[in-house]
Design an enzyme around this catalytic site. Structure first.
Site, PDB file in Angstrom:
ATOM      1  N   ASP A 119       5.981   2.687   1.985  1.00 18.44           N
ATOM      2  CA  ASP A 119       5.125   1.555   2.302  1.00 18.44           C
ATOM      3  C   ASP A 119       4.307   1.918   3.537  1.00 18.44           C
ATOM      4  OD1 ASP A 119       3.972  -0.840   3.085  1.00 18.44           O
ATOM      5  OD2 ASP A 119       5.782  -2.041   2.790  1.00 18.44           O
ATOM      6  N   HIS A 120       3.008   2.080   3.366  1.00 20.99           N
ATOM      7  CA  HIS A 120       2.163   2.575   4.453  1.00 20.99           C
ATOM      8  C   HIS A 120       2.005   1.562   5.585  1.00 20.99           C
ATOM      9  CE1 HIS A 120      -0.176   5.546   6.278  1.00 20.99           C
ATOM     10  NE2 HIS A 120      -1.064   5.815   5.329  1.00 20.99           N
ATOM     11  N   ARG A 121       2.422   0.327   5.373  1.00 19.94           N
ATOM     12  CA  ARG A 121       2.399  -0.655   6.455  1.00 19.94           C
ATOM     13  C   ARG A 121       3.465  -0.345   7.507  1.00 19.94           C
ATOM     14  NH1 ARG A 121       3.408  -6.071   3.249  1.00 19.94           N
ATOM     15  NH2 ARG A 121       5.071  -4.685   2.510  1.00 19.94           N
TER      16      ARG A 121
ATOM     17  N   PRO B 212       0.860  -1.191   0.000  1.00 19.27           N
ATOM     18  CA  PRO B 212       0.000   0.000   0.000  1.00 19.27           C
ATOM     19  C   PRO B 212       0.896   1.240   0.000  1.00 19.27           C
ATOM     20  CG  PRO B 212       0.119  -0.930   2.202  1.00 19.27           C
ATOM     21  CD  PRO B 212       0.918  -1.837   1.323  1.00 19.27           C
TER      22      PRO B 212
END
Length: 476
Positions: free
Chosen positions: A448-450, A272
């Site tokens: 990376d939004h994680r 994401p």
């Protein structure tokens, strides 16, 4: 050839941690006279192409390889006679005469001729090789791939969603093959190995991935009339007959282009990603860079703005270590890195490659400039080794020499962020009392939004802008 001739084996040198690297071009043939560092053949791994140089001068006596073969470090690929046993001209003439009636060497010459045109690679150059003895195993892999495709399309759009860690641990495969499968999202528990005692090879993984992609595409293409190769449970794009609209020319993609496309597609589907856009005032940095250029003596390395950006990125990674990390395969932990290796995307005639500059925190601007000149040249001439393109903390993708106002670079896993740089332009900036001309550089951080949230990204870029806007901070 006399008994005094010094005949030696031609051995594949260290090629990093890559295994079974494919030969895509043979640049010499028996009878050829060569010098030290002359290129003998071209190899292509999953990361890049590289040429194998000669370590001694002499005459090629024999070759035991063909285009499409795979080799490892230490493999013997032929023999050559060095200059100790007579003149090179005599050796070349003798070797050529003796090779005229050799069908095996003639086959090598034919293989060489068939791959000299890089603009039109053959299907054999690009496709994974399968031996006759593995035909039945390939059928098993095809069945397993269809099973994986059906399961993937019915449970999740993620190509790795169904992978079981416990089943993968029990699979019969080497660490290198396991890493390769993990990077490409392949479930080892569904792959039938063709090696001794059912051992899984990289070719088995490639065949599985190919069949899985074709299986998913066929599943959707049969309903949508799509093109094979989409995969991951996504409806295929309908095929278009462009000849209806005018003359066209079909040019196959090179192997590196296709591998890059697959890697980027995998990253896009699994991560994401969010992109944060920023502007940095690089007026003072550019002024100092021009001063260095004017003071440079003949032979001094050319200092580019990219060297300053590399140092600024390291300073910012030191302040925000979360962006110098990688997410574990199970998504339950972060690996924080205590090194600062920066990848730089380099555009070459053969496709995009990303060489990694190690320990940037320990190098000066001049050292980085000199290293960049060397690495860029070797990247364009296929001289980079696979291990020179691994292990980056973060990658920089710079379009500064081309143009643009902003873009959204794609994260290169297992990294968690990538920095994009576009061309700086002179803009009016309000200083509190008046507008003044300042050189402003657009920056784009995709993350990376994680692992990274929006606030972290904003603080990271604010710190980066301070570093690159006032290069005195790089000395602190």
């Amino acid at each position: 050839m006399s008994e005094s001739d010094n005949v030696k084996d031609i051995v594949i040198p260290d090629i990093g941690d890559s295994e079974n690297v494919e030969i895509i071009e043979i640049l010499v043939s028996p009878g050829d006279q060569i010098s030290v560092d002359d290129s003998l053949l071209t190899l292509e791994s999953d990361k890049a192409s590289m040429e194998v140089p000669a370590t001694e001068a002499g005459v090629i006596e024999s070759l035991s390889i063909s285009v499409g073969d795979t080799v490892n470090a230490g493999d013997v690929i032929g023999t050559m006679s060095t200059m100790d046993g007579g003149s090179a001209d005599e050796k070349a003439s003798s070797s050529k005469d003796s090779s005229k009636d050799s069908s095996s060497e003639g086959s090598t010459d034919s293989s060489r001729e068939s791959s000299e045109d890089d603009a039109a690679p053959t299907a054999a150059d690009d496709a994974p090789r399968e031996s006759d003895s593995s035909a039945s195993a390939a059928e098993e892999s095809k069945a397993a791939a269809s099973k994986a495709a059906d399961k993937s399309s019915s449970t999740s759009s993620s190509p790795t969603a169904h992978i079981s860690d416990d089943r993968i641990r029990k699979a019969h495969a080497s660490p290198g093959v396991r890493r390769y499968a993990r990077e490409h999202g392949a479930d080892l528990s569904l792959i039938s190995g063709t090696g001794p005692k059912g051992r899984i090879s990289k070719d088995d993984v490639r065949a599985f991935i190919k069949q899985a992609m074709e299986g998913v595409s066929a599943n959707y293409g049969s309903h949508a009339g799509g093109v094979a190769g989409s995969g991951a449970g996504i409806p295929a794009i309908p095929e278009v007959d462009f000849t209806k609209f005018g003359d066209v020319e079909r040019v196959p993609l090179g192997r590196i282009n296709k591998l890059s496309a697959a890697n980027l597609h995998r990253a896009w589907l699994n991560l994401p990603m969010v992109t944060h856009h920023e502007l940095a005032d690089v007026t003072e940095m550019e002024s100092f860079r021009k001063q260095l250029k004017n003071e440079a003596r003949e032979g001094d390395p050319k200092v580019t703005g990219l060297a300053f950006h590399m140092k600024a990125l390291v300073k910012t990674l030191q302040a925000f270590p979360r962006l110098n990390s990688s997410l574990s395969a199970d998504g339950e932990a972060l690996f924080y890195k205590n090194y600062y290796h920066i990848g730089i995307a380099v555009d070459t005639p053969n496709g995009l490659v990303v060489p990694v500059f190690r320990d940037v925190d320990k190098k000066s601007i001049n050292q980085l400039a000199e290293e960049m000149s060397d690495v860029s040249s070797r990247a364009r001439n296929k001289k980079l080794k696979p291990d020179e393109m691994q292990g980056a903390s973060m990658t920089i993708s710079s379009l500064g020499g081309i143009g643009g106002t902003s873009f959204t670079p794609i994260v290169n896993p297992p990294e968690v962020a990538i920095l994009g740089i576009t061309r700086a332009t002179m803009q009016p900036v309000w200083n509190g009392s008046e507008f003044v001309p300042r050189l402003m550089c657009p920056l784009d951080l995709t993350y990376d939004h994680r692992v990274v949230d929006g606030a972290d990204a904003a603080r990271f870029m604010a710190h980066y802008v301070r570093q690159i806007s006032d290069i005195r901070r790089l000395t602190l």
